[in-house]
Design a protein around this motif. Structure first.
Motif, PDB file in Angstrom:
ATOM      1  N   MET A 293       8.634   5.225   2.160  1.00 25.00           N
ATOM      2  CA  MET A 293       9.011   4.988   0.765  1.00 25.00           C
ATOM      3  C   MET A 293      10.455   5.412   0.536  1.00 25.00           C
ATOM      4  SD  MET A 293       6.497   3.646  -0.991  1.00 25.00           S
ATOM      5  CE  MET A 293       6.684   3.971  -2.744  1.00 25.00           C
ATOM      6  N   LYS A 294      11.192   4.560  -0.136  1.00 26.92           N
ATOM      7  CA  LYS A 294      12.527   4.965  -0.572  1.00 26.92           C
ATOM      8  C   LYS A 294      12.418   5.216  -2.055  1.00 26.92           C
ATOM      9  CE  LYS A 294      15.746   3.083   2.706  1.00 26.92           C
ATOM     10  NZ  LYS A 294      16.651   1.988   3.027  1.00 26.92           N
ATOM     11  N   SER A 295      12.372   6.472  -2.416  1.00 23.97           N
ATOM     12  CA  SER A 295      12.017   6.915  -3.771  1.00 23.97           C
ATOM     13  C   SER A 295      10.779   6.145  -4.221  1.00 23.97           C
ATOM     14  CB  SER A 295      13.198   6.846  -4.736  1.00 23.97           C
ATOM     15  OG  SER A 295      13.340   5.594  -5.318  1.00 23.97           O
ATOM     16  N   MET A 296      10.889   5.283  -5.232  1.00 29.37           N
ATOM     17  CA  MET A 296       9.700   4.599  -5.729  1.00 29.37           C
ATOM     18  C   MET A 296       9.451   3.264  -5.052  1.00 29.37           C
ATOM     19  SD  MET A 296       8.137   4.070  -9.171  1.00 29.37           S
ATOM     20  CE  MET A 296       6.455   4.385  -8.897  1.00 29.37           C
ATOM     21  N   PHE A 297      10.298   2.922  -4.093  1.00 30.27           N
ATOM     22  CA  PHE A 297      10.228   1.560  -3.575  1.00 30.27           C
ATOM     23  C   PHE A 297       9.621   1.497  -2.179  1.00 30.27           C
ATOM     24  CE2 PHE A 297      13.997   2.083  -6.287  1.00 30.27           C
ATOM     25  CZ  PHE A 297      13.594   1.312  -7.354  1.00 30.27           C
ATOM     26  N   SER A 298       8.612   0.644  -2.035  1.00 32.81           N
ATOM     27  CA  SER A 298       7.976   0.444  -0.740  1.00 32.81           C
ATOM     28  C   SER A 298       8.913  -0.386   0.138  1.00 32.81           C
ATOM     29  CB  SER A 298       6.654  -0.290  -0.932  1.00 32.81           C
ATOM     30  OG  SER A 298       6.897  -1.535  -1.544  1.00 32.81           O
ATOM     31  N   PRO A 299       8.716  -0.316   1.472  1.00 35.67           N
ATOM     32  CA  PRO A 299       9.583  -1.113   2.360  1.00 35.67           C
ATOM     33  C   PRO A 299       9.490  -2.602   2.042  1.00 35.67           C
ATOM     34  CG  PRO A 299       7.771  -0.066   3.588  1.00 35.67           C
ATOM     35  CD  PRO A 299       7.790   0.530   2.227  1.00 35.67           C
TER      36      PRO A 299
ATOM     37  N   ASP B 185       0.850  -1.194   0.000  1.00 34.61           N
ATOM     38  CA  ASP B 185       0.000   0.000   0.000  1.00 34.61           C
ATOM     39  C   ASP B 185       0.886   1.243   0.000  1.00 34.61           C
ATOM     40  OD1 ASP B 185      -1.675   2.092   0.551  1.00 34.61           O
ATOM     41  OD2 ASP B 185      -2.875   0.986   2.018  1.00 34.61           O
ATOM     42  N   VAL B 186       0.972   1.878  -1.125  1.00 40.41           N
ATOM     43  CA  VAL B 186       1.894   3.003  -1.270  1.00 40.41           C
ATOM     44  C   VAL B 186       1.408   4.223  -0.474  1.00 40.41           C
ATOM     45  CG1 VAL B 186       2.958   4.575  -2.938  1.00 40.41           C
ATOM     46  CG2 VAL B 186       2.616   2.192  -3.540  1.00 40.41           C
ATOM     47  N   LYS B 187       0.098   4.386  -0.412  1.00 33.25           N
ATOM     48  CA  LYS B 187      -0.453   5.537   0.323  1.00 33.25           C
ATOM     49  C   LYS B 187      -0.033   5.467   1.791  1.00 33.25           C
ATOM     50  CE  LYS B 187      -4.888   6.022   0.569  1.00 33.25           C
ATOM     51  NZ  LYS B 187      -6.100   5.700  -0.108  1.00 33.25           N
ATOM     52  N   GLU B 188      -0.197   4.278   2.331  1.00 35.70           N
ATOM     53  CA  GLU B 188       0.148   4.028   3.731  1.00 35.70           C
ATOM     54  C   GLU B 188       1.654   4.256   3.959  1.00 35.70           C
ATOM     55  OE1 GLU B 188      -2.074   3.607   5.814  1.00 35.70           O
ATOM     56  OE2 GLU B 188      -0.949   2.944   7.588  1.00 35.70           O
ATOM     57  N   ALA B 189       2.444   3.692   3.065  1.00 35.29           N
ATOM     58  CA  ALA B 189       3.898   3.825   3.219  1.00 35.29           C
ATOM     59  C   ALA B 189       4.331   5.277   3.097  1.00 35.29           C
ATOM     60  CB  ALA B 189       4.605   2.973   2.163  1.00 35.29           C
ATOM     61  N   LYS B 190       3.647   6.014   2.236  1.00 34.99           N
ATOM     62  CA  LYS B 190       3.983   7.435   2.083  1.00 34.99           C
ATOM     63  C   LYS B 190       3.650   8.183   3.365  1.00 34.99           C
ATOM     64  CE  LYS B 190       4.737   8.894  -2.446  1.00 34.99           C
ATOM     65  NZ  LYS B 190       4.192   9.201  -3.765  1.00 34.99           N
ATOM     66  N   ARG B 191       2.484   7.850   3.925  1.00 38.73           N
ATOM     67  CA  ARG B 191       2.045   8.529   5.149  1.00 38.73           C
ATOM     68  C   ARG B 191       3.075   8.290   6.268  1.00 38.73           C
ATOM     69  NH1 ARG B 191      -0.923   7.513   9.485  1.00 38.73           N
ATOM     70  NH2 ARG B 191      -1.183   5.315   8.958  1.00 38.73           N
ATOM     71  N   LYS B 192       3.568   7.085   6.304  1.00 43.47           N
ATOM     72  CA  LYS B 192       4.556   6.749   7.339  1.00 43.47           C
ATOM     73  C   LYS B 192       5.969   7.133   6.927  1.00 43.47           C
ATOM     74  CE  LYS B 192       2.046   2.730   9.174  1.00 43.47           C
ATOM     75  NZ  LYS B 192       1.937   1.258   8.950  1.00 43.47           N
ATOM     76  N   LYS B 193       6.080   7.784   5.788  1.00 46.42           N
ATOM     77  CA  LYS B 193       7.380   8.202   5.259  1.00 46.42           C
ATOM     78  C   LYS B 193       8.364   7.034   5.138  1.00 46.42           C
ATOM     79  CE  LYS B 193       7.147  13.082   6.493  1.00 46.42           C
ATOM     80  NZ  LYS B 193       5.883  13.151   5.781  1.00 46.42           N
TER      81      LYS B 193
ATOM     82  N   THR C 127       0.511  -0.226  -5.013  1.00 50.11           N
ATOM     83  CA  THR C 127      -0.676   0.505  -5.447  1.00 50.11           C
ATOM     84  C   THR C 127      -1.187   1.438  -4.349  1.00 50.11           C
ATOM     85  OG1 THR C 127      -2.980   0.289  -6.157  1.00 50.11           O
ATOM     86  CG2 THR C 127      -2.127  -1.470  -4.775  1.00 50.11           C
ATOM     87  N   TYR C 128      -1.882   2.485  -4.796  1.00 53.45           N
ATOM     88  CA  TYR C 128      -2.571   3.380  -3.858  1.00 53.45           C
ATOM     89  C   TYR C 128      -3.943   2.825  -3.500  1.00 53.45           C
ATOM     90  CZ  TYR C 128       0.721   7.260  -4.471  1.00 53.45           C
ATOM     91  OH  TYR C 128       1.832   8.060  -4.463  1.00 53.45           O
TER      92      TYR C 128
END
Ligand code: ADP
Ligand code: ZN
Ligand code: ZN
Length: 824
Positions: free
Chosen positions: A494-500, A484-492, A693-694
């Motif tokens: 994301m490493k550039s385009m890559f989710s944890p 979930d990219v939205k979630e990962a973004k919220r938690k900061k 995905t978002y």
């Protein structure tokens, strides 16, 4: 040909609706035949290569005919199957025979308006030349590659065509030689001794020539070059090489040939390797494959087209190979279509190990000469050397097949089978079914993710349906993980385009020495640049799109018209120098990966890295041999490639596909993700697929996780019905283009209004597409949706009438109108 016939109807490579009738000069009567190429004058200054379509005695009522200039072929290069097929394409896809002709022949067999005229070197003035003819000949003798307009310019004459024709008749110039030179067959002349002279016989021969010094010199030079009496196998000596060594003319050599001392022979240097490859037998089919192939055969008893719906790695290719074998034993030809050149690389090896040199490949990465060679090979259909299996991309449907038994359309759902521009806007899958019908052959469509239309046709009994849900050796379907990219973004996180999740999985993979494929549907470095202070984005001056940044050559490039500029150093609006790149293309992903995993061997496969001829082969070979750890690519990497050691496939941005404004977006997204998943874990180990995905709750994402094609199909079918789309309705898009936006808007309003009078609510638009200007032309579309059961040919006829009527209005005559039948 009948002595009394006078006229031939010629297909010209022009978008003109009619054929043109030419008169047949007496001296060509014996040569001319339907399906041969001829050179004809057109207009006042141009020559074209055309195809003889009919031969008859009826003079055209409305114009006086011009003479055919020359005939280019000894035997026809277009057969009757092809003529029928062209006719169908032109009717179904609403284009001219000329458009089909242009698409169907490799350009090496065509001659566009740049006809080259050359003076014949060995021409001796036997017949008197007129002053102008002499002048023209003089120009030609001193220049190379002259066409009619250059000749007009050089001589200061308005129109040199009549003189050129007369010179051609007198043998002073040639056109056809240049045309054939367009495709130079690599045929070389060589010299050898005419018989097996002993050394003493040779001594006598040389002695006898003492009064013909030049001839003696040539013979000695030949012996010298070939080392005939010194080496076990004499070396090859070419004619040019020999003549050069003695500065003698060819006529001297000819005297030696006449005396039966030397002889000239030709050797064709085949560009295509026809050497015998080692072949091995067929793989034995597993029980599921056996069952499927039996069902296919059974279905073919009644149906001309069968859909093989088989999950990835179920061994569809093995089934094809068995079916091909059967056809070859019957002496039939097989056409095996693939959606992408990259795929031919892997499949060709599998086919060659079974069928050896009976397999030929045909696609655009071959140069002209090679394509002509393949075309001729199939046309001549020589039992010893002809390819019987052709592996190719969509344009291979135009090859001169004579007895097709089977057409395989692999990955039939792929939209690359549809030609978008220019006309003919054909779909190679659909056209294949007609082509097979002409040959009374069968069509097999294969895929893990059928197109909605195809599955519908199979379900409703129009096609046979065979399903294969077992992977070979019961390999498990990959595990699908959603990030979930939205979630990962919220938690900061994301490493550039890559989710944890993706980062962690990539690390594990690399540690285990397993390979990774990453998919991103945008090439270039970043999709656009943006001014940090005012938001200005550099756009293409010719098209309504932002320019894509490519870092490797530091260019901003338009992906629609190829316009390219240096990136601006400051903003055009506010002059700020802070311009940043936005978004992620494959190039940027590759770069970022290198930063995160400095030890990993990373490569990229997209349009930019595969322009060169062997680029695909090299990349795929390296990846297969595990000389690479990560392959980043566009949709090219998603289609049917088969690698053993890939344990992780990452889809970097599922949303860009899902949000695409098109009624097929969901279907496409499902197909793409399901196909990409098929690349993971092909042997031994269960693979993993990570989708970023978002919108993790999206129904299509759910369908992908559950590998549930049927649910996706039913949902889509319901929507298609509700919103009047295929398979329930047939779509025809009418596209209008002009550089003046107001004018094109007026024209499309006028056309839509007149169409509504006939088709009523079936007319949608006019509407501007998302990208409403390409190459300085504004684009407006009108969409016609007609019931499947009503006659499409009638609708098309009406459409043509209305379009022609529009074009006949003075203010609209410069509007470009084209039709796209079954648009994708
Ligand atoms: P698909 O075309 O359905 O994706 P493939 O034909 O590529 O599947 O098969 C997947 C892999 O399994 C290939 O490496 C293929 O060689 C192997 N395979 C499939 N069927 C057989 C078989 N009957 N015997 C041996 N190997 C097979
Ligand atoms: Zn700015
Ligand atoms: Zn552009």
């Amino acid at each position: 040909m009948n002595k009394t016939t006078k006229f031939a109807d010629i297909i010209l490579p022009l978008p003109l609706a009619r054929l043109f009738t030419y008169s047949i000069p007496e001296e060509l009567k014996a040569d001319l035949a339907i399906g041969k190429r001829v050179v004809v004058p057109f207009g006042s200054k141009k020559f074209y290569t055309g195809i003889v379509k009919n031969i008859h005695n009826t003079a055209p009522a409305d114009y006086s005919t011009k003479d055919i200039i020359t005939c280019l072929d000894e035997s026809p290069i277009i057969n009757s199957f092809q003529f029928n097929f062209w006719e169908w394409i032109s009717q179904y896809y609403q284009c001219t025979l000329g458009d089909v002709f242009k698409a169907a022949l490799p350009s090496g067999l065509k001659l566009e308006s740049q006809t080259k005229i050359t003076a014949n070197e060995d021409f001796q003035t036997l017949e008197a030349l007129s002053k102008t003819e002499e002048q023209i000949l003089n120009v030609l003798k001193h220049s190379k590659d002259v066409n009619i307009s250059a000749l007009n310019q050089a001589t200061g004459l308005k129109n040199t065509l009549p003189q050129v024709k007369s010179l051609l008749e007198k043998g002073a110039v040639s056109i056809e030689e240049q045309i054939i030179n367009h495709y130079k067959e690599k045929k070389k002349e060589f010299v050898r001794l005419a018989s097996d002279f002993s050394e003493s016989e040779m001594g006598d021969l040389i002695n006898d020539l003492k009064r013909a010094k030049k001839q003696q010199e040539i013979l000695l030079s030949y012996l010298n070059l070939s080392k005939h009496y010194f080496e076990e196998n004499a070396l090859k000596v070419s004619v040019p090489e020999l003549l050069k060594s003695t500065a003698a003319s060819k006529s001297v050599l000819k005297s030696l040939v006449e005396k039966s001392i030397l002889e000239i022979y030709h050797e064709k240097l085949d560009r295509i390797d026809l050497s015998h490859a080692e072949t091995s037998g067929l793989k034995e089919l597993n029980e599921y494959q056996e069952k499927a192939i039996a069902e296919i055969r059974e279905n073919f008893e009644e149906k001309n087209c069968v859909l093989l719906h088989g999950v990835t790695s179920s061994g569809k290719t093995e089934i094809y190979i068995h079916l091909i074998q059967e056809q070859l034993q019957l002496g039939k030809q097989v056409l095996y279509l693939l959606p992408e050149i990259a795929l031919t690389t892997q499949i060709i090896n599998r086919l060659r190990t079974v069928f050896g040199n009976k397999v030929g490949i045909y696609h655009s990465k071959f140069n002209d000469a090679e394509r002509v060679e393949i075309y001729n090979n199939i046309n001549q259909n020589n039992p010893d050397t002809a390819y019987q299996v052709i592996l190719g991309v969509r344009s291979s449907i135009f090859l001169p097949f004579k007895n097709l038994g089977l057409i395989i359309v692999d990955e039939e759902h792929e939209n690359t089978y549809k030609q978008f521009d220019p006309a003919p806007r054909y779909h190679a899958r659909d056209a294949s079914i007609y082509l097979a019908h002409l040959h009374q052959a069968k069509t097999l469509l294969g895929t893990a993710t059928p197109a909605i239309e195809t599955y519908y046709n199979a379900k409703t009994g129009k096609y046979g349906l065979v399903e294969l849900f077992q992977r070979h050796q019961n390999l498990e379907m990959p595990e699908i993980i959603i990030a979930d990219v939205k979630e990962a973004k919220r938690k900061k996180q994301m490493k550039s385009m890559f989710s944890p999740e993706l980062m962690q999985m990539m690390e594990t993979c690399l540690k285990n020495k397993e390979q990774i494929i990453l998919f991103q549907n945008r090439r270039g470095y970043s999709p656009y640049l943006e001014c940090k202070s005012c938001g200005w984005v550099p756009h293409c001056p010719n098209c309504a799109v932002s320019l894509t940044y490519h870092r490797f050559n530091n260019q901003l490039v338009c992906h629609y018209c190829a316009h390219s500029i240096h990136p601006p150093t400051s903003c055009e609006h506010c002059s700020s120098t802070e311009i940043e790149d936005k978004g992620f293309g494959t190039e940027k992903i590759e770069e970022e990966l290198t930063g995160f995993f400095p030890d990993a061997r990373i490569a990229r496969m997209d349009l930019d890295t595969t322009r060169k001829k062997m680029a695909y082969e090299k990349l795929i070979y390296k990846f297969e041999n595990q000389e690479l750890d990560i392959l980043v690519g566009t949709q090219m990497v998603s289609k049917g490639l088969d690698f053993d050691n890939v344990s992780l496939v990452g889809v970097l941005n599922a949303d860009s596909m899902l949000n695409y404004p098109d009624f097929r977006a969901y279907e496409r997204s499902f197909q793409m993700m399901a196909q990409v998943s098929g690349r993971a874990g092909r042997k031994k180990k269960r693979g993993k697929v990570l989708i970023q995905t978002y919108t993790p709750e999206h129904p299509i994402i759910k369908n992908v996780i559950e590998n549930d094609y049927i649910s996706m199909y039913s949902d889509q079918l319901a929507e298609r019905k509700e919103f009047i789309y295929p398979p329930f309705y047939r779509l025809i898009n009418i596209c209008l283009k002009h550089k003046n936006q107001t004018l094109v808007n007026q024209a499309s309003e006028t056309l839509a209004k007149s169409l509504r009078k006939i088709f009523g609510i079936r007319v949608f638009g006019p509407q501007s597409p998302v990208i409403n200007r390409i190459q300085n032309l504004y684009i407006v579309n009108i969409l016609l949706k007609i019931e499947k059961k009503s006659s499409p040919s009638k609708a098309k006829w009406i459409l043509n009438q209305h379009a022609n009527h529009l074009k006949s209005m003075d203010q609209f005559k410069s509007i470009q109108i084209n039709f796209d039948v079954d648009p994708m």
